[in-house]
Design an enzyme around this catalytic site. Structure first.
Site, PDB file in Angstrom:
ATOM      1  N   SER A 161       0.811  -1.223   0.000  1.00  0.00           N
ATOM      2  CA  SER A 161       0.000   0.000   0.000  1.00  0.00           C
ATOM      3  C   SER A 161       0.841   1.270   0.000  1.00  0.00           C
ATOM      4  O   SER A 161       2.069   1.225   0.007  1.00  0.00           O
ATOM      5  CB  SER A 161      -0.938  -0.010   1.205  1.00  0.00           C
ATOM      6  OG  SER A 161      -0.193  -0.150   2.375  1.00  0.00           O
ATOM      7  N   LYS A 342       7.730 -14.433   5.525  1.00  0.00           N
ATOM      8  CA  LYS A 342       9.031 -14.072   6.104  1.00  0.00           C
ATOM      9  C   LYS A 342      10.008 -15.249   6.033  1.00  0.00           C
ATOM     10  O   LYS A 342      11.219 -15.067   5.912  1.00  0.00           O
ATOM     11  CB  LYS A 342       8.861 -13.638   7.564  1.00  0.00           C
ATOM     12  CG  LYS A 342       7.806 -12.548   7.796  1.00  0.00           C
ATOM     13  CD  LYS A 342       8.234 -11.206   7.264  1.00  0.00           C
ATOM     14  CE  LYS A 342       7.374 -10.040   7.740  1.00  0.00           C
ATOM     15  NZ  LYS A 342       6.115  -9.806   7.033  1.00  0.00           N
ATOM     16  N   LYS A 405       9.685 -12.686  14.044  1.00  0.00           N
ATOM     17  CA  LYS A 405       8.570 -12.393  13.129  1.00  0.00           C
ATOM     18  C   LYS A 405       7.767 -13.635  12.774  1.00  0.00           C
ATOM     19  O   LYS A 405       8.345 -14.658  12.421  1.00  0.00           O
ATOM     20  CB  LYS A 405       9.117 -11.830  11.806  1.00  0.00           C
ATOM     21  CG  LYS A 405       9.892 -10.552  11.918  1.00  0.00           C
ATOM     22  CD  LYS A 405      10.215 -10.035  10.519  1.00  0.00           C
ATOM     23  CE  LYS A 405      10.996  -8.741  10.579  1.00  0.00           C
ATOM     24  NZ  LYS A 405      11.206  -8.190   9.239  1.00  0.00           N
TER      25      LYS A 405
HETATM   26  P1  ADP Z   1       4.905  -6.462   8.539  1.00  0.00           P
HETATM   27  O1  ADP Z   1       4.712  -7.464   7.471  1.00  0.00           O
HETATM   28  O2  ADP Z   1       4.017  -6.662   9.705  1.00  0.00           O
HETATM   29  O3  ADP Z   1       4.898  -5.061   8.003  1.00  0.00           O
HETATM   30  P2  ADP Z   1       7.775  -6.069   8.925  1.00  0.00           P
HETATM   31  O4  ADP Z   1       8.778  -7.113   8.689  1.00  0.00           O
HETATM   32  O5  ADP Z   1       7.698  -4.985   7.899  1.00  0.00           O
HETATM   33  O6  ADP Z   1       6.366  -6.780   9.112  1.00  0.00           O
HETATM   34  O7  ADP Z   1       8.024  -5.422  10.353  1.00  0.00           O
HETATM   35  C1  ADP Z   1       7.248  -4.352  10.856  1.00  0.00           C
HETATM   36  C2  ADP Z   1       8.147  -3.197  11.264  1.00  0.00           C
HETATM   37  O8  ADP Z   1       9.104  -3.615  12.223  1.00  0.00           O
HETATM   38  C3  ADP Z   1       8.948  -2.626  10.123  1.00  0.00           C
HETATM   39  O9  ADP Z   1       8.206  -1.658   9.421  1.00  0.00           O
HETATM   40  C4  ADP Z   1      10.168  -2.047  10.826  1.00  0.00           C
HETATM   41  O10 ADP Z   1       9.914  -0.748  11.308  1.00  0.00           O
HETATM   42  C5  ADP Z   1      10.350  -2.979  12.012  1.00  0.00           C
HETATM   43  N1  ADP Z   1      11.351  -4.008  11.669  1.00  0.00           N
HETATM   44  C6  ADP Z   1      11.126  -5.210  11.087  1.00  0.00           C
HETATM   45  N2  ADP Z   1      12.276  -5.895  10.917  1.00  0.00           N
HETATM   46  C7  ADP Z   1      13.271  -5.112  11.390  1.00  0.00           C
HETATM   47  C8  ADP Z   1      14.695  -5.253  11.513  1.00  0.00           C
HETATM   48  N3  ADP Z   1      15.332  -6.358  11.113  1.00  0.00           N
HETATM   49  N4  ADP Z   1      15.382  -4.231  12.060  1.00  0.00           N
HETATM   50  C9  ADP Z   1      14.774  -3.101  12.492  1.00  0.00           C
HETATM   51  N5  ADP Z   1      13.434  -2.917  12.405  1.00  0.00           N
HETATM   52  C10 ADP Z   1      12.677  -3.905  11.873  1.00  0.00           C
END
Ligand code: ADP
Ligand code: MG
Length: 516
Positions: A161, A342, A405
């Site tokens: 999005s 993931k 995750k």
């Molecule tokens: P979703 O599918 O729920 O969006 P994400 O993998 O994008 O899952 O994780 C959500 C948020 O968490 C990201 O937008 C980021 O801000 C934070 N995040 C995720 N993985 C990392 C990481 N390896 N290091 C730092 N921040 C992270």
């Protein structure tokens, strides 16, 4: 520019300057559709029983500095990333091996896989699939290193999005940099802002073009007496991020002259059908407001159906299967949605894998581009009970540098740092394999920005920005890539203290970029 320019960015505002800037941003947002529906915590349903209100999307008052080399890196590899995920989604055997491992630990993934198997046993009738993808990154700059490098947070294969609204934020900040024309004063002068407009953001034409190319590739009507063709947006009831989606449907209608309809997930079975006697299985949409003018759906664009909350009962799973077995081109197909797990990202990033997955999926991509993709991978681990991942996750001192995750989209699902060991211990060990452990990306020393939230609150914070780069790809199940494009980006900015990053989930604000 050395680091010291960040220290006084953004330029401080007097109360009068802040009032001018905030009121300009508020009215600009409403004027141009940079909007969301208000959250019920802001305007409860009783105050807006007819659902007529909209408010500004959460936005930053200033564009945020972002390393130019990292931005260019992300843009340069997007088409190769598009192809990689297209090739994963059509490799049912490779993907199936990963998914089958998740099935006992994750009901949602198991149910998606069941949809795929049901349609496969009947036979798919549509060889084309469309991906509107977004690859998300945070620049990584551990203390002591001189430069930021680009690290991928995740790759989105469903409901990617904010293409529509992020293009509007780039336009907002560009306007503010030149207001009033001739003698701009909306922003006090600052070296970071001088002559530094946000890069062009082509997310809307790029994403709409992807959908339009799929629409064309569908070919003529498959119905006995040919029907007019349309694109169907499958949406969540009560969607607050409606205006973002409208940027795409309006572009399709006005520029491409393609009829677009919106249909909530719960209404799919009431308003669409597949004629049982037609072996091509065209999907027929009958608009409830005009039952005498049915359309045939060429392309289904899912802006719902990405998480368990979208499937409250068996009827919704039946609706997903109904769409999947139809002749419409799916954006995405179930397999393409699953390729965004993931777990797939963790397997791709595994430096000890028996085979080089990138080389396997991208045989015609040059070694340099493959190396550039690989460079975006942060260390990630599975949680098979005896492995390195478990060691790191269960030890509080190493867990502190990681995020846990699940196989979910949409934000708010992750477990961070010291909460990881206790969380894992609170669940049966057999379910651990449904999660992956990822090393935290360490953004550069945080700059500041100011954010206007949708309820009018203005926050000033040390912030962290996350870049998303959009790409579109249309492929056939025989491996032919029909269309592969990169275009447009998203910058989301959150308070430094916040782990999560979703805009819709309430953590971040939409932002644009000054490249440094
Ligand atoms: P979703 O599918 O729920 O969006 P994400 O993998 O994008 O899952 O994780 C959500 C948020 O968490 C990201 O937008 C980021 O801000 C934070 N995040 C995720 N993985 C990392 C990481 N390896 N290091 C730092 N921040 C992270
Ligand atoms: Mg995300």
């Amino acid at each position: 520019m050395d680091d010291s320019v960040y220290a006084n960015y953004p330029p401080p505002l007097t109360p009068e300057q802040q009032e001018y800037l905030v009121s300009t941003v508020k009215t600009w947002a409403l004027h141009h559709g940079l909007c969301v529906r208000p959250a019920p915590t802001f305007i409860d349903k009783e105050k807006d029983p007819q659902g007529v209100l909209a408010t500004n999307a959460p936005v930053t008052l200033f564009p945020s500095p972002f390393p130019k080399s990292a931005f260019e890196h992300a843009v340069a590899i997007q088409k190769a990333y598009n192809e990689l995920y297209a090739r994963i989604a059509r490799d049912e055997a490779w993907l199936g091996k990963i998914i089958e491992d998740l099935i006992d630990a994750d009901d949602f993934v198991a149910n998606l896989w069941k949809v795929h198997l049901a349609v496969k046993s009947e036979g798919y009738v549509q060889p084309l699939s469309l991906g509107l993808f977004r690859s998300d990154y945070i620049p990584h700059r551990p203390p002591g290193s001189a430069e930021s490098s680009l690290r991928q947070v995740e790759f989105n294969t469903i409901s990617s999005s904010f293409g529509g609204l992020s293009a509007l934020v780039a336009a907002l900040h560009t306007d503010l940099l030149s207001l009033p024309p001739g003698n701009p004063i909306a922003y006090p002068p600052h070296p970071i802002l001088k002559g530094n407009n946000p890069p062009e953001n082509t997310a809307v034409p790029t994403l709409a073009n992807g959908l339009a190319d799929a629409h064309k590739a569908y070919g003529p009507s498959k119905f006995d007496s040919p029907l007019p063709l349309c694109i169907l947006f499958i949406v969540q009831a009560g969607e607050r991020n409606l205006f973002d989606q409208l940027e795409l449907s309006t572009r399709l209608a006005t520029f491409h002259k393609i009829p677009v309809f919106r249909l909530a997930t719960a209404d799919i079975q009431n308003h669409t059908s597949i004629p049982p006697s037609n072996p091509s299985r065209p999907l027929i949409y009958t608009p409830p407001h005009s039952p005498s003018t049915p359309f045939e759906v060429t392309t289904i664009y899912l802006r719902g159906f990405y998480g368990p909350g979208d499937y409250p009962n068996p009827a919704t799973w039946a609706a997903r299967t109904h769409l999947e077995r139809s002749a419409a081109i799916k954006c995405p197909s179930v397999l393409s949605q699953l390729s965004g797990c993931k777990k797939v990202q963790q397997v791709l990033a595994d430096p000890n894998a028996d085979t080089d997955h990138l080389a396997h999926f991208l045989p015609n991509t040059d070694a340099q581009t493959i190396a550039k993709i690989r460079a975006t991978f942060a260390p990630q681990y599975d949680l098979s009970t005896s492995g390195r991942g478990c060691e790191l996750a269960l030890n509080p001192s190493t867990a502190a540098n990681h995020v846990l995750k699940p196989q979910r989209e949409g934000g708010g699902n992750n477990i961070y740092r010291d909460a990881i060991p206790g969380f894992l211990r609170s669940m049966p060990e057999k379910d651990w394999k449904g999660w992956i452990l990822m090393e935290l990306i360490q953004p550069p020393e945080a700059a500041r920005n100011m954010m206007l939230r949708s309820d009018g609150e203005v926050l000033s914070r040390h912030v962290i920005s996350e870049l998303g780069v959009f790409g579109t790809v249309l492929w056939r199940d025989d491996g032919e890539i029909v269309h592969n494009k990169q275009g447009g980006w998203l910058l989301r900015t959150k308070g430094k203290e916040s782990d999560e990053g979703g805009v819709a989930a309430g953590f971040s604000s939409l932002d644009s970029i000054v490249l440094l």
